[in-house]
Scaffold this active site. Structure first.
Site, short mmCIF file in Angstrom:
data_model
loop_
_atom_site.label_atom_id
_atom_site.label_comp_id
_atom_site.label_asym_id
_atom_site.label_seq_id
_atom_site.Cartn_x
_atom_site.Cartn_y
_atom_site.Cartn_z
N ASP A 113 -16.48 -0.57 -14.03
CA ASP A 113 -15.65 -1.94 -13.89
C ASP A 113 -16.38 -3.13 -14.72
OD1 ASP A 113 -13.82 -0.61 -12.33
OD2 ASP A 113 -14.38 -1.96 -10.69
N GLY B 78 -10.22 -1.76 -12.20
CA GLY B 78 -10.91 -3.08 -12.01
C GLY B 78 -10.24 -3.82 -10.97
N ARG C 11 8.80 1.17 -17.50
CA ARG C 11 8.10 2.30 -16.94
C ARG C 11 6.70 1.87 -16.71
NH1 ARG C 11 11.10 7.17 -17.72
NH2 ARG C 11 13.52 6.40 -17.65
N HIS D 6 -7.98 7.87 -12.30
CA HIS D 6 -9.29 8.67 -12.12
C HIS D 6 -9.66 9.17 -13.45
CE1 HIS D 6 -8.77 7.48 -7.78
NE2 HIS D 6 -10.19 7.47 -7.90
N ARG E 65 -12.29 7.58 -15.23
CA ARG E 65 -13.62 7.94 -14.76
C ARG E 65 -14.28 9.15 -14.82
NH1 ARG E 65 -13.28 5.37 -8.78
NH2 ARG E 65 -14.43 7.62 -8.45
O1 F6P Z 1 -16.05 2.33 -9.10
C1 F6P Z 1 -15.18 1.36 -9.04
C2 F6P Z 1 -13.77 1.53 -9.01
O2 F6P Z 1 -13.64 2.56 -10.18
C3 F6P Z 1 -12.74 0.66 -8.89
O3 F6P Z 1 -12.27 0.11 -10.03
C4 F6P Z 1 -11.82 1.33 -8.32
O4 F6P Z 1 -10.91 0.43 -7.29
C5 F6P Z 1 -12.48 2.28 -7.31
O5 F6P Z 1 -13.54 2.61 -7.85
C6 F6P Z 1 -11.57 3.74 -6.81
O6 F6P Z 1 -12.30 4.29 -6.17
P1 F6P Z 1 -11.98 5.73 -5.26
O7 F6P Z 1 -12.46 6.70 -6.24
O8 F6P Z 1 -12.78 5.62 -4.11
O9 F6P Z 1 -10.44 5.63 -5.28
#
Ligand code: F6P
Length: 340
Positions: free
Chosen positions: A126, A169, A265, A271, A274
């Site tokens: 974030d 975010g 849409r 994730h 990430r």
């Molecule tokens: O690490 C921060 C974050 O990526 C946030 O943006 C998001 O809300 C959260 O983690 C989501 O976390 P989890 O993986 O526990 O759903």
């Protein structure tokens, strides 16, 4: 020195890079020994750990996630601080390197106050931690989200539809703003600046009419001005009191379609942004941060966090880093309004 490492909070591309650099620096330069605690603060709370050798870490720089696992276990409660202190002593740990965001480093600050030698490493995709120019993982997340928006845009154009792409975010719109700028999206909706639903709908209608595509980037924590979208209602809450967020794009797409009369849409990247391998920038940043954390411990520092400031890696007090979130200044969004 016998050093404990742990990764806490949401995972992030680059965690393994920090672990690798810390171990290589410590073993090769100082003859240190490393223990990896498993699943964030759960590791030292339950004495769940594994030894970390050079062989365990030398190939993990491109690997996404964290080889140590993570959790959102909150170590900040007084009884847990005492339990961790006792467990670290039992494991003969001289110092700890917790790698995490606001919550993980907040607990690290309390442990340092309680006398545990701690040097933190800031982490969050974030990018909302103070005291450091950027957090690792953010650049990778923006790369992934930018590719998603580029792709969303071609299908938006083929079908003359609006598309709402949701990025992470919770409190800060750094990913949304940077992605929207990098992918020349129609708008960036961020938590710091409540948005006007009618204005967004009008923009989607105008853009679809003019050039056949309109992709709106929305941060999961963005909130509409004077409207009742509440995607957090009834969601689970973690040990730090954070409500699970995500899903505003679906509400938004429905409202835009109704208001603009344009089929719209939603895409939630979630994730995916990430996961996976860190980009080259994050590999270099994590390598510098991991090595710097070990060097800080050997200089005798504690209660600090390593941070990127300009071209340098510096140390700043943990309390300063976790005291206030680094949010997007509204003027920054306003300054780029003409480009979105
Ligand atoms: O690490 C921060 C974050 O990526 C946030 O943006 C998001 O809300 C959260 O983690 C989501 O976390 P989890 O993986 O526990 O759903």
């Amino acid at each position: 020195m016998r050093i404990g490492l742990l990764t806490g909070g949401g995972d992030c591309p680059g965690l393994n890079g920090v672990i690798r650099a810390a171990v290589l620096e410590g073993v090769r330069v100082h003859g240190d020994e490393f223990i990896g605690y498993l699943d964030g603060w759960r590791g030292p709370l339950e004495r769940a750990s594994q030894p970390l050798s050079v062989g365990d870490v030398e190939d993990i720089l491109p690997l996404g996630g964290t080889i140590l696992g993570t959790s959102r276990t909150n170590a900040g409660r007084p009884e847990r601080i005492e339990a961790i202190k006792a467990n670290l002593a039992a494991d003969r740990i001289d110092a700890l390197i917790p790698i995490g965001g606001e919550d993980t480093l907040g607990a690290a600050a309390r442990l340092a106050e309680a006398g545990v030698r701690c040097v933190g490493v800031p982490k969050t995709i974030d990018n909302d931690l103070s005291g450091t120019d950027v957090t690792f993982g953010f650049t990778t997340a923006v790369e992934i989200a930018t590719e998603a928006v580029d792709r969303a845009r071609t299908t938006s154009r083929s079908h003359h539809r609006g598309l709402v792409v949701e990025v992470m975010g919770r409190h800060a719109g750094w990913i949304a703003l940077h992605t929207a700028l990098a992918a020349s999206a129609a708008a960036a909706l961020i938590p710091e600046v409540p948005f006007s639903l009618p204005d967004v709908a009008a923009k989607v209608r105008a853009l679809v009419a003019a050039r056949r595509d309109a992709v709106v980037v929305v941060a999961e924590g963005a909130v509409p001005r004077a409207d009742a979208i509440d995607p957090e209602a009834g969601r689970p809450v973690d040990e730090f009191g954070h409500v699970q967020v995500g899903g505003i794009a679906h509400h938004l797409a429905e409202r835009i379609a109704a208001l603009a009369g344009v089929e719209t849409r939603a895409v939630v990247i979630g994730h995916v942004q990430r996961g996976g391998t860190p980009c080259a920038y994050d590999r270099v940043l994590t390598t510098r941060l991991g090595a710097a954390a070990v060097e800080a411990l050997h200089r005798g520092q504690t209660g600090v966090m390593v941070a990127l400031q300009g071209p340098d890696i510096k140390t700043i007090p943990l309390a300063q880093a976790v005291g206030t979130l680094k949010t997007v200044p509204p003027e920054l969004l306003a300054a780029h309004a003409a480009l979105l």
